[in-house]
Design a protein around this motif. Structure first.
Motif, short mmCIF file in Angstrom:
data_model
loop_
_atom_site.label_atom_id
_atom_site.label_comp_id
_atom_site.label_asym_id
_atom_site.label_seq_id
_atom_site.Cartn_x
_atom_site.Cartn_y
_atom_site.Cartn_z
N ALA A 313 0.85 -1.20 0.00
CA ALA A 313 0.00 0.00 0.00
C ALA A 313 0.88 1.24 0.00
O ALA A 313 1.76 1.39 0.85
N ASP A 315 -0.22 4.60 -0.14
CA ASP A 315 -0.80 5.86 0.34
C ASP A 315 -1.72 5.58 1.52
O ASP A 315 -2.06 4.43 1.82
N ALA A 317 -4.84 6.27 1.92
CA ALA A 317 -6.16 5.74 1.53
C ALA A 317 -6.12 4.23 1.36
O ALA A 317 -7.13 3.56 1.56
N GLY A 318 -4.96 3.69 0.99
CA GLY A 318 -4.83 2.25 0.86
C GLY A 318 -4.47 1.58 2.17
O GLY A 318 -4.89 0.45 2.43
N ARG A 383 -13.35 -2.03 0.76
CA ARG A 383 -12.91 -0.65 0.52
C ARG A 383 -11.49 -0.62 -0.04
O ARG A 383 -11.18 0.17 -0.93
N ALA A 384 -10.63 -1.49 0.50
CA ALA A 384 -9.25 -1.54 0.01
C ALA A 384 -9.21 -1.99 -1.45
O ALA A 384 -8.46 -1.45 -2.26
N ALA A 386 -11.59 -1.60 -3.70
CA ALA A 386 -12.10 -0.51 -4.55
C ALA A 386 -11.02 0.54 -4.78
O ALA A 386 -10.87 1.06 -5.90
N HIS A 387 -10.24 0.86 -3.74
CA HIS A 387 -9.18 1.86 -3.88
C HIS A 387 -8.09 1.38 -4.83
O HIS A 387 -7.66 2.13 -5.72
N GLU A 388 -7.66 0.13 -4.67
CA GLU A 388 -6.60 -0.39 -5.53
C GLU A 388 -7.08 -0.55 -6.97
O GLU A 388 -6.31 -0.36 -7.91
N GLN A 389 -8.36 -0.90 -7.13
CA GLN A 389 -8.91 -1.00 -8.48
C GLN A 389 -8.88 0.36 -9.18
O GLN A 389 -8.55 0.46 -10.36
N ASP A 390 -9.23 1.40 -8.43
CA ASP A 390 -9.17 2.76 -9.00
C ASP A 390 -7.74 3.13 -9.39
O ASP A 390 -7.51 3.73 -10.46
N GLU A 391 -6.78 2.78 -8.54
CA GLU A 391 -5.38 3.09 -8.84
C GLU A 391 -4.92 2.34 -10.09
O GLU A 391 -4.23 2.91 -10.94
#
Length: 433
Positions: A313, A315, A317-318, A383-384, A386-391
């Protein structure tokens, strides 16, 4: 005839002009084709193979969650909670929908198609076993537990391994598309260097023979060649960087998070089955409760995957959801251990209340159960993910954008450069008329 034409200076100029035009035109064509191929592979990464890999992981998670939820509903007693039933139905519907989507992306052959066919055949059989377990449970028959254990056996030995193989096949296709998108366009770069070298040599030849410094046509051809080379190298450097970041910062984390979530779902299913079986199913050596041993292995795998995902991770947010998941895993283990002590002391109902929450309890009491800790772990991992998918999508989309326009641009510049070479040579030929 060609040899005869080359014996005079006008003839040599005509041959030179044709060679230069062909070289620059070939550069534009090859660069355009290779750029189009890399752009197509990069687009496949973003729009096809990575989403399909994510869908395959979601199929696995949906099946594992359905198995866990079926056991939770069974433990609740004769009247299965509506929320539990709805979650189970939603999991099966999600798995079925994603299987249809995955089937539409295959050509009916290959490993993925075989696993999809197997899953479509096995899923109704599993659902039928769960319904039999529910029917027997509503009648208060002990046979319900046997049906549920058999359903779990089908899930863990046939459905989930097939889903895991499907995920592996789609992930392999993702890596193949990624490798193809990141491959350097060596043929186009080689053609560009050759064209540039011949252009420089031709202009040096003209200068030495005529003492003229500039030929506008040849300079235009040289400029077009340089622009194609720089655009080609720059765009592919940016694309490779974006795809590399997507793989390092996104895909690797996504794989670890999927691994963590799957381990948590397996652990929860085995935790529930420990209560269903009540020690009736032992490990192969006959010394320990099989489901308790599987729960312990699942929790170990979960903690390990969380630790590795946390290291990747990059950041806050991750890291934040992973920190919460790690804390909730420790809480889950404590509550499970407390439930096991009650069960070993003969207090089955007390252990059950610690696992799924007391029947009819309020929110505060329910939040003290192992099931609540599991739900919090699952929500944090979602949630994690979703964040990594966005990245991943953001980095990979940047690679696609870097290659946008290059195929047509390279072809157009190649055509213009070829025209410039012809005009430049024709200007010299006019002096001999």
């Amino acid at each position: 005839m060609l040899r005869a034409a080359a014996t005079t200076e006008p003839g040599r100029l005509r041959v030179l002009g044709a060679v230069l035009a062909l070289l620059v035109l070939a550069l534009g064509t090859v660069a355009g084709l290779e750029a189009a191929d890399r752009a197509s592979s990069a687009e496949d990464v973003v729009g096809r193979s990575q989403p399909l890999s994510a869908d395959a992981a979601a199929i696995y998670r949906s099946l594992a969650d359905a198995d866990s939820t079926a056991a939770t509903g069974f433990l609740a007693g004769i009247q299965e909670p509506a929320e539990s039933r709805a979650r189970y139905d939603r999991d099966l519907a999600t798995a079925s929908r994603l299987l249809v989507k995955a089937a539409a992306s295959t050509d009916g052959s290959g490993e993925s198609a075989r696993e999809i066919t197997a899953l479509n055949e096995l899923l109704p059989r599993y659902a039928g076993l769960v319904e039999r377990a529910r029917a027997a449970n509503r009648q208060g028959l002990p046979l319900g537990g046997a049906y549920l254990r058999y359903a779990n056996q089908e899930m863990t030995t046939r459905l989930l391994p097939a889903a895991e193989r499907l995920y592996a096949a789609e992930t392999a296709r993702l890596h193949q598309d990624d490798d193809e998108a990141r491959a350097w366009p060596y043929l186009a770069l080689g053609a560009g260097v050759l064209a540039l070298g011949v252009l420089v040599w031709a202009q040096r030849r003209e200068y030495r023979r005529t003492n003229r410094v500039f030929s506008r046509g040849l300079l235009a051809a040289t400029a077009a060649t340089v622009v194609v080379l720089l655009w080609l190298a720059g765009a592919h450097t940016v694309a490779r960087s974006g795809l590399g970041s997507a793989q390092a910062e996104g895909q690797r984390s996504l794989q670890l998070l999927n691994e963590a979530r799957i381990s948590s779902l397996k652990a929860r299913a085995n935790e529930n089955l420990t209560q269903v079986a009540r020690g009736a199913v032992l490990t192969e050596d006959g010394k320990d409760d099989k489901y308790e041993a599987e729960y312990a292995r699942g929790m170990t795998a979960l903690a390990d995957a969380l630790g590795r995902a946390t290291r990747f991770a990059d950041d806050e947010a991750g890291r934040a959801p992973l920190a919460e998941a790690t804390a909730r895993v420790a809480e889950w283990r404590e509550r499970h251990a407390a439930a096991r002590k009650l069960g070993e002391a003969g207090d089955y109902q007390g252990a059950l209340d610690r696992i799924i929450g007391p029947k009819g309890a309020g929110p505060k009491e329910a939040e003290q159960s192992a099931g609540y800790s599991f739900d919090q772990v699952d929500a944090a991992l979602e949630r994690a993910l979703a964040h990594e998918q966005d990245e991943f999508t953001r980095s990979a989309r940047g690679a696609v954008d870097a290659l946008t326009g290059l195929p047509l641009g390279a072809a157009a510049l190649g055509a213009l450069g070829a025209l410039g070479a012809v005009l430049g040579v024709n200007r010299r030929l006019a002096e001999y008329r």
